[in-house]
Design a protein around this motif. Structure first.
Motif, PDB file in Angstrom:
ATOM      1  N   UNK A  91       0.858  -1.189   0.000  1.00  0.00           N
ATOM      2  CA  UNK A  91       0.000   0.000   0.000  1.00  0.00           C
ATOM      3  C   UNK A  91       0.882   1.223   0.000  1.00  0.00           C
ATOM      4  N   UNK A  92       0.380   2.300  -0.592  1.00  0.00           N
ATOM      5  CA  UNK A  92       1.180   3.519  -0.686  1.00  0.00           C
ATOM      6  C   UNK A  92       0.272   4.742  -0.774  1.00  0.00           C
ATOM      7  N   UNK A  93       0.771   5.826  -0.226  1.00  0.00           N
ATOM      8  CA  UNK A  93       0.118   7.124  -0.410  1.00  0.00           C
ATOM      9  C   UNK A  93       0.685   7.752  -1.676  1.00  0.00           C
ATOM     10  N   UNK A  94      -0.200   8.169  -2.602  1.00  0.00           N
ATOM     11  CA  UNK A  94       0.260   8.790  -3.846  1.00  0.00           C
ATOM     12  C   UNK A  94      -0.535  10.049  -4.126  1.00  0.00           C
ATOM     13  N   UNK A  95       0.110  10.958  -4.830  1.00  0.00           N
ATOM     14  CA  UNK A  95      -0.550  12.223  -5.147  1.00  0.00           C
ATOM     15  C   UNK A  95      -1.585  12.072  -6.250  1.00  0.00           C
ATOM     16  N   UNK A  96      -1.417  11.081  -7.131  1.00  0.00           N
ATOM     17  CA  UNK A  96      -2.327  10.881  -8.262  1.00  0.00           C
ATOM     18  C   UNK A  96      -2.641   9.399  -8.418  1.00  0.00           C
ATOM     19  N   UNK A  97      -3.802   9.121  -9.030  1.00  0.00           N
ATOM     20  CA  UNK A  97      -4.230   7.744  -9.280  1.00  0.00           C
ATOM     21  C   UNK A  97      -4.144   7.474 -10.774  1.00  0.00           C
ATOM     22  N   UNK A  98      -3.323   6.529 -11.211  1.00  0.00           N
ATOM     23  CA  UNK A  98      -3.238   6.216 -12.652  1.00  0.00           C
ATOM     24  C   UNK A  98      -4.585   5.740 -13.203  1.00  0.00           C
ATOM     25  N   UNK A  99      -4.815   6.038 -14.489  1.00  0.00           N
ATOM     26  CA  UNK A  99      -5.996   5.613 -15.251  1.00  0.00           C
ATOM     27  C   UNK A  99      -7.296   6.262 -14.785  1.00  0.00           C
ATOM     28  N   UNK A 100      -7.215   7.239 -13.881  1.00  0.00           N
ATOM     29  CA  UNK A 100      -8.429   7.813 -13.299  1.00  0.00           C
ATOM     30  C   UNK A 100      -8.996   8.975 -14.105  1.00  0.00           C
ATOM     31  N   UNK A 101      -8.215   9.522 -15.024  1.00  0.00           N
ATOM     32  CA  UNK A 101      -8.645  10.705 -15.761  1.00  0.00           C
ATOM     33  C   UNK A 101      -8.380  11.997 -15.028  1.00  0.00           C
ATOM     34  N   UNK A 102      -7.707  11.922 -13.891  1.00  0.00           N
ATOM     35  CA  UNK A 102      -7.373  13.116 -13.109  1.00  0.00           C
ATOM     36  C   UNK A 102      -5.927  13.003 -12.642  1.00  0.00           C
ATOM     37  N   UNK A 103      -5.163  14.065 -12.838  1.00  0.00           N
ATOM     38  CA  UNK A 103      -3.770  14.013 -12.431  1.00  0.00           C
ATOM     39  C   UNK A 103      -3.031  15.292 -12.744  1.00  0.00           C
ATOM     40  N   UNK A 104      -1.711  15.213 -12.694  1.00  0.00           N
ATOM     41  CA  UNK A 104      -0.838  16.359 -12.957  1.00  0.00           C
ATOM     42  C   UNK A 104       0.113  16.018 -14.094  1.00  0.00           C
ATOM     43  N   UNK A 105       0.440  17.027 -14.889  1.00  0.00           N
ATOM     44  CA  UNK A 105       1.353  16.831 -16.011  1.00  0.00           C
ATOM     45  C   UNK A 105       2.145  18.107 -16.230  1.00  0.00           C
ATOM     46  N   UNK A 106       3.287  17.964 -16.862  1.00  0.00           N
ATOM     47  CA  UNK A 106       4.140  19.114 -17.135  1.00  0.00           C
ATOM     48  C   UNK A 106       5.090  18.767 -18.274  1.00  0.00           C
ATOM     49  N   UNK A 107       5.793  19.780 -18.749  1.00  0.00           N
ATOM     50  CA  UNK A 107       6.849  19.566 -19.731  1.00  0.00           C
ATOM     51  C   UNK A 107       8.187  19.497 -19.002  1.00  0.00           C
ATOM     52  N   UNK A 108       9.009  18.538 -19.397  1.00  0.00           N
ATOM     53  CA  UNK A 108      10.312  18.343 -18.787  1.00  0.00           C
ATOM     54  C   UNK A 108      11.378  18.524 -19.865  1.00  0.00           C
ATOM     55  N   UNK A 109      12.455  19.186 -19.504  1.00  0.00           N
ATOM     56  CA  UNK A 109      13.484  19.557 -20.477  1.00  0.00           C
ATOM     57  C   UNK A 109      14.838  18.951 -20.112  1.00  0.00           C
TER      58      UNK A 109
END
Length: 401
Positions: A91-109
């Motif tokens: 078990x783990x605490x996570x900031x986002x749930x995969x496959x849920x349609x809700x989350x965070x994204x960004x561009x990485x360089x």
């Protein structure tokens, strides 16, 4: 002899019915071929591999209103408690749930200044060293997080220096295959890739960068938290029924909400695609049925109009097979022109869908297969009334004059 010339002359004398049927066949081919291709594309999309054991993973949310605890320490207590539940793997605490349609994204360089640097867009999530084990994903290269990698964030400037990424992101930002051990930047912060996961989808399966996912070993103190649990196969339902009671027994000044299996969350996210696919199946069925009924009706109409002609031919010695063949050839001529027109319309419709709705380019194989199927349906629709015409008695035809 197929009697093509007499058939053409007959069709010219009754243009309206033949033209309506020709247009109907063309519309059916154009719509059905594109709809079938979209259904196939959606089936592949819905059945795509995500990298997770979806049937064994579930998530839930925790809203803490008590103020007498250290929330970071409580996260650790909750994880330890859940791991001791029979049937739970991790078990783990996570900031986002995969496959849920809700989350965070960004561009990485690759460089701190993204202006003159190669970039790649990716979803990302935070959690502790148990993320990879709980998600059930497989490390292709490198290593998993250790407890020493995890950063307990107390100020915004405390950012982890290492990460584990999906192969999709690694290939996107490092196409030459040298991602492991390389450094990229999250804003001004340099991050080293210590592990690459074989397949790990992000929260949005419809996103162009759906294969790009990044995990950061970071724990933050939050009032609203998300927990993910992976169980032994077949044990998920039993554990889900206990989770609220167990969490409240561990600390009761909070609310446990939204327990949901990962596969259920995925299905909910894809609900619109499933509905669209079902509607297209109904549309195809209705179009094919209406076309078959149209062919059947036109053939019956032609038989009733030509009773005397059929009876005369029977009296002159025409075989039943010749009468059946006559109507099959007549219908085939109409169908061939309709299929040609419909095939052209299908290709143009496919290009329009590609341009305006970003759908995949239509595979011409679907046009050919649809045309063949419509031709078979049209011939089958003619057989019953054609056999009925072949059984007209010459004497009954004569009396009907």
């Amino acid at each position: 002899m197929l009697e093509i010339k007499p058939i053409f002359n007959s069709l010219r004398r009754s243009k309206a019915g033949a033209m309506m049927l020709l247009i109907q066949i063309a519309i059916t081919v154009a719509i059905v071929s594109n709809a079938a291709f979209i259904i196939y594309d959606r089936i592949n999309y819905l059945q795509q591999e995500t990298g997770y054991p979806e049937q064994d993973v579930f998530s839930f949310s925790v809203l803490t209103f008590g103020t007498d605890i250290d929330k970071v320490q409580q996260i650790q207590k909750d994880e330890d408690m859940l791991r001791n539940v029979p049937g739970v793997i991790n078990a783990v605490h996570m900031s986002e749930i995969p496959l849920s349609g809700s989350g965070s994204a960004s561009s990485f360089a690759l460089d701190a200044d993204p202006t003159d640097s190669k970039t790649a867009r990716s979803a990302y999530a935070f959690g502790d060293e148990n993320m990879i084990s709980t998600l059930g994903v497989k490390i292709l290269e490198g290593r998993d997080f250790t407890q020493e990698d995890v950063v307990i964030q107390t100020t915004p400037d405390e950012i982890p220096t290492v990460t584990v990424v999906s192969k999709g992101f690694a290939d996107d930002l490092f196409p030459e295959g040298d991602a492991l051990g390389s450094i990229f930047h999250f804003g001004p912060y340099p991050i080293k890739i210590i592990g690459i996961i074989e397949k790990m989808k992000g929260p949005w399966l419809k996103d162009r960068a759906a294969d790009n996912m990044i995990l950061f070993p970071l724990v933050t103190e939050q009032t609203f938290q998300k927990m993910i649990v992976r169980t032994e196969p077949g044990q998920r339902a039993a554990v889900m029924r206990q989770v609220e009671e167990l969490m409240l027994a561990n600390y009761d000044q909070r609310v446990i909400t939204s327990p949901q299996g990962m596969d259920d969350a995925k299905q909910e996210y894809n609900a619109s695609d499933i509905l669209m696919m079902r509607m297209l199946i109904v549309l195809i069925s209705v179009l094919v049925m209406v076309t078959a009924l149209g062919i059947f009706g036109l053939t019956v109409f032609n038989i009733n109009k030509r009773t005397k002609q059929i009876g005369t031919r029977r009296a002159l010695g025409a075989r039943k097979s010749a009468i059946v063949r006559y109507f099959l050839v007549e219908n085939s001529l109409i169908c061939v022109f309709g299929l040609a027109l419909g095939s052209i319309a299908a290709i143009y419709l496919g290009q329009a869908l590609l341009t305006h709705y970003s759908l995949p380019a239509l595979d011409n194989t679907y046009v050919v297969v649809t045309a063949v199927c419509v031709l078979c349906v049209s011939l089958l629709s003619v057989l019953v009334p054609a056999n009925r015409a072949a059984n007209i008695s010459p004497s009954v035809a004569t009396r009907s004059v």
